[in-house]
Design a protein around this motif. Structure first.
Motif, PDB file in Angstrom:
ATOM      1  N   VAL A   1     -69.214 -27.461  10.087  1.00  2.55           N
ATOM      2  CA  VAL A   1     -68.432 -27.175   8.734  1.00  2.55           C
ATOM      3  C   VAL A   1     -68.003 -25.820   8.604  1.00  2.55           C
ATOM      4  CG1 VAL A   1     -68.787 -27.518   6.279  1.00  2.55           C
ATOM      5  CG2 VAL A   1     -69.747 -29.291   7.940  1.00  2.55           C
ATOM      6  N   LEU A   2     -66.759 -25.696   8.436  1.00  2.44           N
ATOM      7  CA  LEU A   2     -66.298 -24.198   8.570  1.00  2.44           C
ATOM      8  C   LEU A   2     -66.141 -23.304   7.294  1.00  2.44           C
ATOM      9  CD1 LEU A   2     -63.372 -24.613  10.928  1.00  2.44           C
ATOM     10  CD2 LEU A   2     -65.553 -23.764  11.538  1.00  2.44           C
ATOM     11  N   ASP A   3     -66.664 -24.098   6.074  1.00  5.26           N
ATOM     12  CA  ASP A   3     -66.558 -23.577   4.791  1.00  5.26           C
ATOM     13  C   ASP A   3     -67.259 -22.133   4.589  1.00  5.26           C
ATOM     14  OD1 ASP A   3     -65.749 -26.021   4.385  1.00  5.26           O
ATOM     15  OD2 ASP A   3     -67.290 -26.749   3.028  1.00  5.26           O
ATOM     16  N   LYS A   4     -68.215 -21.868   5.082  1.00  6.55           N
ATOM     17  CA  LYS A   4     -69.006 -20.600   4.928  1.00  6.55           C
ATOM     18  C   LYS A   4     -68.083 -19.364   5.410  1.00  6.55           C
ATOM     19  CE  LYS A   4     -73.026 -17.718   5.997  1.00  6.55           C
ATOM     20  NZ  LYS A   4     -74.277 -17.842   6.892  1.00  6.55           N
ATOM     21  N   THR A   5     -67.519 -19.704   6.831  1.00  3.88           N
ATOM     22  CA  THR A   5     -66.785 -18.563   7.519  1.00  3.88           C
ATOM     23  C   THR A   5     -65.473 -18.325   6.987  1.00  3.88           C
ATOM     24  OG1 THR A   5     -67.922 -19.207   9.462  1.00  3.88           O
ATOM     25  CG2 THR A   5     -66.221 -17.880   9.914  1.00  3.88           C
ATOM     26  N   ILE A   6     -64.998 -19.394   6.256  1.00  8.16           N
ATOM     27  CA  ILE A   6     -63.500 -19.332   5.771  1.00  8.16           C
ATOM     28  C   ILE A   6     -64.005 -18.624   4.511  1.00  8.16           C
ATOM     29  CG2 ILE A   6     -61.935 -20.672   4.617  1.00  8.16           C
ATOM     30  CD1 ILE A   6     -62.311 -22.670   6.704  1.00  8.16           C
ATOM     31  N   LYS A   7     -64.691 -18.814   3.736  1.00  2.00           N
ATOM     32  CA  LYS A   7     -65.004 -18.257   2.456  1.00  2.00           C
ATOM     33  C   LYS A   7     -65.413 -16.770   2.526  1.00  2.00           C
ATOM     34  CE  LYS A   7     -67.697 -18.698  -1.835  1.00  2.00           C
ATOM     35  NZ  LYS A   7     -68.597 -17.651  -1.676  1.00  2.00           N
ATOM     36  N   ASP A   8     -66.541 -16.638   3.353  1.00  7.77           N
ATOM     37  CA  ASP A   8     -66.966 -15.157   3.590  1.00  7.77           C
ATOM     38  C   ASP A   8     -66.272 -14.085   4.337  1.00  7.77           C
ATOM     39  OD1 ASP A   8     -69.145 -16.240   1.998  1.00  7.77           O
ATOM     40  OD2 ASP A   8     -70.661 -15.981   3.385  1.00  7.77           O
ATOM     41  N   LEU A   9     -65.691 -14.727   5.496  1.00  2.76           N
ATOM     42  CA  LEU A   9     -65.164 -13.601   6.481  1.00  2.76           C
ATOM     43  C   LEU A   9     -63.425 -13.932   6.366  1.00  2.76           C
ATOM     44  CD1 LEU A   9     -67.218 -14.212   9.576  1.00  2.76           C
ATOM     45  CD2 LEU A   9     -67.519 -12.616   7.899  1.00  2.76           C
ATOM     46  N   GLY A  10     -63.039 -14.972   5.576  1.00  4.37           N
ATOM     47  CA  GLY A  10     -61.628 -15.157   5.795  1.00  4.37           C
ATOM     48  C   GLY A  10     -61.007 -15.575   6.886  1.00  4.37           C
ATOM     49  N   TYR A  11     -61.647 -16.442   7.665  1.00 11.67           N
ATOM     50  CA  TYR A  11     -61.481 -17.036   8.879  1.00 11.67           C
ATOM     51  C   TYR A  11     -60.374 -18.217   8.780  1.00 11.67           C
ATOM     52  CZ  TYR A  11     -61.907 -19.727  13.147  1.00 11.67           C
ATOM     53  OH  TYR A  11     -61.888 -20.449  14.576  1.00 11.67           O
ATOM     54  N   ASN A  12     -59.405 -18.290   9.407  1.00 10.22           N
ATOM     55  CA  ASN A  12     -58.212 -19.096   9.265  1.00 10.22           C
ATOM     56  C   ASN A  12     -57.947 -19.714  10.626  1.00 10.22           C
ATOM     57  OD1 ASN A  12     -56.396 -20.562   8.158  1.00 10.22           O
ATOM     58  ND2 ASN A  12     -54.833 -19.061   7.864  1.00 10.22           N
ATOM     59  N   PRO A  13     -58.575 -20.617  11.270  1.00 11.36           N
ATOM     60  CA  PRO A  13     -58.216 -21.252  12.436  1.00 11.36           C
ATOM     61  C   PRO A  13     -56.977 -21.852  12.681  1.00 11.36           C
ATOM     62  CG  PRO A  13     -60.035 -22.699  11.494  1.00 11.36           C
ATOM     63  CD  PRO A  13     -59.661 -21.491  10.273  1.00 11.36           C
ATOM     64  N   HIS A  14     -56.328 -21.859  13.841  1.00 15.84           N
ATOM     65  CA  HIS A  14     -55.259 -22.810  14.139  1.00 15.84           C
ATOM     66  C   HIS A  14     -55.863 -24.324  14.460  1.00 15.84           C
ATOM     67  CE1 HIS A  14     -53.676 -18.705  15.425  1.00 15.84           C
ATOM     68  NE2 HIS A  14     -52.553 -19.199  14.991  1.00 15.84           N
ATOM     69  N   SER A  15     -54.860 -25.164  14.197  1.00 16.65           N
ATOM     70  CA  SER A  15     -54.840 -26.540  14.297  1.00 16.65           C
ATOM     71  C   SER A  15     -54.910 -26.648  16.101  1.00 16.65           C
ATOM     72  CB  SER A  15     -53.745 -27.255  14.110  1.00 16.65           C
ATOM     73  OG  SER A  15     -52.427 -27.205  14.683  1.00 16.65           O
ATOM     74  N   PHE A  16     -55.208 -27.634  16.599  1.00 17.61           N
ATOM     75  CA  PHE A  16     -55.361 -27.757  18.184  1.00 17.61           C
ATOM     76  C   PHE A  16     -53.851 -27.771  18.751  1.00 17.61           C
ATOM     77  CE2 PHE A  16     -55.986 -30.322  22.249  1.00 17.61           C
ATOM     78  CZ  PHE A  16     -56.776 -29.363  22.756  1.00 17.61           C
ATOM     79  N   GLU A  17     -53.110 -28.513  17.955  1.00 18.45           N
ATOM     80  CA  GLU A  17     -51.709 -28.433  18.511  1.00 18.45           C
ATOM     81  C   GLU A  17     -50.999 -27.090  18.138  1.00 18.45           C
ATOM     82  OE1 GLU A  17     -53.040 -30.863  16.563  1.00 18.45           O
ATOM     83  OE2 GLU A  17     -52.754 -32.379  17.929  1.00 18.45           O
ATOM     84  N   GLU A  18     -51.267 -26.193  17.279  1.00 19.72           N
ATOM     85  CA  GLU A  18     -50.764 -24.822  17.281  1.00 19.72           C
ATOM     86  C   GLU A  18     -51.487 -23.991  18.460  1.00 19.72           C
ATOM     87  OE1 GLU A  18     -50.352 -24.481  12.334  1.00 19.72           O
ATOM     88  OE2 GLU A  18     -52.116 -24.048  13.380  1.00 19.72           O
ATOM     89  N   GLY A  19     -52.786 -24.295  18.617  1.00 18.21           N
ATOM     90  CA  GLY A  19     -53.272 -23.563  19.679  1.00 18.21           C
ATOM     91  C   GLY A  19     -52.713 -23.618  21.100  1.00 18.21           C
TER      92      GLY A  19
END
Length: 315
Positions: free
Chosen positions: A285-303
């Motif tokens: 669950v990425l909620d904390k990292t997205i909220k606290d750090l501004g993390y915005n990962p790519h989708s697998f297809e984008e990767g």
């Protein structure tokens, strides 16, 4: 004149970071990001010669993380704000077979760094893994109970405990199944392995009963720099955003590069008879990292698209 003054002030306010394992995939992606974007001043360290193709714009120092005197000597040479510790023994079966070396690399080396960071007030960003969990109830949040099923996972839990019990400023970034490509890689990863085998028309056996969230190396490198910039404290989960089986991952690779899916043989984990047990279903669950750090990962297809562009351009 004002512009020059402002530029000098900006450079002097930049944090200075040291990376361990800079010859590895993540280490090289951090170097690449720093050179492209600035943001921090970098001291890259690894055992042996620098394998990154660009040698300017940062410092490089040879450093064996098993030699505590050498580690201290290198760190004391620079006025560091943070250390990003990417070096580790990550082959799960090798860790199971050689627990002593695994312990030296994944636990003792962390204690060495931690002691120096405590003493010199340096933030330590430590890389950990989804293998701290048993895989019974993924995807996992940061506060979920750890229960490793392999010695690799156990060594990472021991390292995390060292940080939790220290007086240092620290953050743990747990990640999952990192993939990507660099100019000079010592190890492959599942995406490159699957693509390479299928391009040679080689049949591949892949497990259908393990579930993960694969992580683009560039995304993990960005999370490391965000953790430094935001002075992150505590545990953060960092992965891609898509949840899939290992077999599903390989099928997506085949689909992206229009390779023959009939070569993919889906098997159960038990048929592999691996030395170390793997967790069945991890994921984060990425909620904390997205909220606290501004993390915005790519989708697998984008990767995969990013990887494809890099291979066409550079490799």
């Amino acid at each position: 004149m004002v512009f020059i003054d402002n530029l000098e002030a900006e450079i002097s306010s930049m944090k200075t970071i040291l990376t361990t394992g800079s010859n590895g995939l993540l280490g090289q992606k951090i170097t690449e990001k720093v050179l492209a974007e600035g943001r921090v001043k970098l001291v890259a360290t690894s055992k042996g010669d620098n394998r990154y193709p660009v040698k300017d714009g940062y410092e490089y120092a040879e450093m064996d993380i098993l030699k505590s005197d050498e580690v201290r000597e290198v760190i004391e040479k620079y006025q560091l704000d943070a250390i990003i510790h990417t070096a580790a023994m990550t082959n799960v079966d090798t860790c199971e077979a050689n627990k002593e070396l695994c312990n030296q690399l994944n636990v003792d080396a962390v204690q060495t760094l931690l002691s120096i960071c405590e003493e010199k007030n340096i933030q330590l960003i430590h890389l950990s893994t989804d293998f701290v969990f048993d895989g019974a109830e993924g995807p996992y949040r940061e506060e979920d109970a750890v229960n490793p099923v392999s010695y690799y996972g156990e060594s990472k839990v021991l390292a995390e405990e060292l940080l939790k019990n220290s007086e240092a400023s620290w953050a743990v970034l747990r990640t999952i199944l990192v993939y990507g490509i660099t100019n000079d890689m010592s190890r492959s990863n599942i995406v490159l392995w699957a693509k390479g085998a299928l391009e040679k028309s080689s049949p591949v056996n892949v497990v259908k009963d393990q579930w993960r969230m694969p992580t683009l190396a560039e995304d993990l490198a960005e999370a490391c720099l965000l953790a430094v910039e935001k002075n992150a404290q505590g545990i953060y989960h960092v992965s891609g955003k898509d949840y899939m089986s290992i077999a599903g991952l390989v099928r997506k690779v085949a689909d992206y590069w229009a390779l023959d899916q009939s070569l993919i043989n889906e098997i159960s984990s038990v048929s592999l008879n691996q030395t170390a047990k793997r967790p069945v279903k991890t994921g984060f669950v990425l909620d904390k990292t997205i909220k606290d750090l501004g993390y915005n990962p790519h989708s697998f297809e984008e990767g995969l698209a990013i990887l494809d562009r890099q291979m066409k351009k550079n490799y």
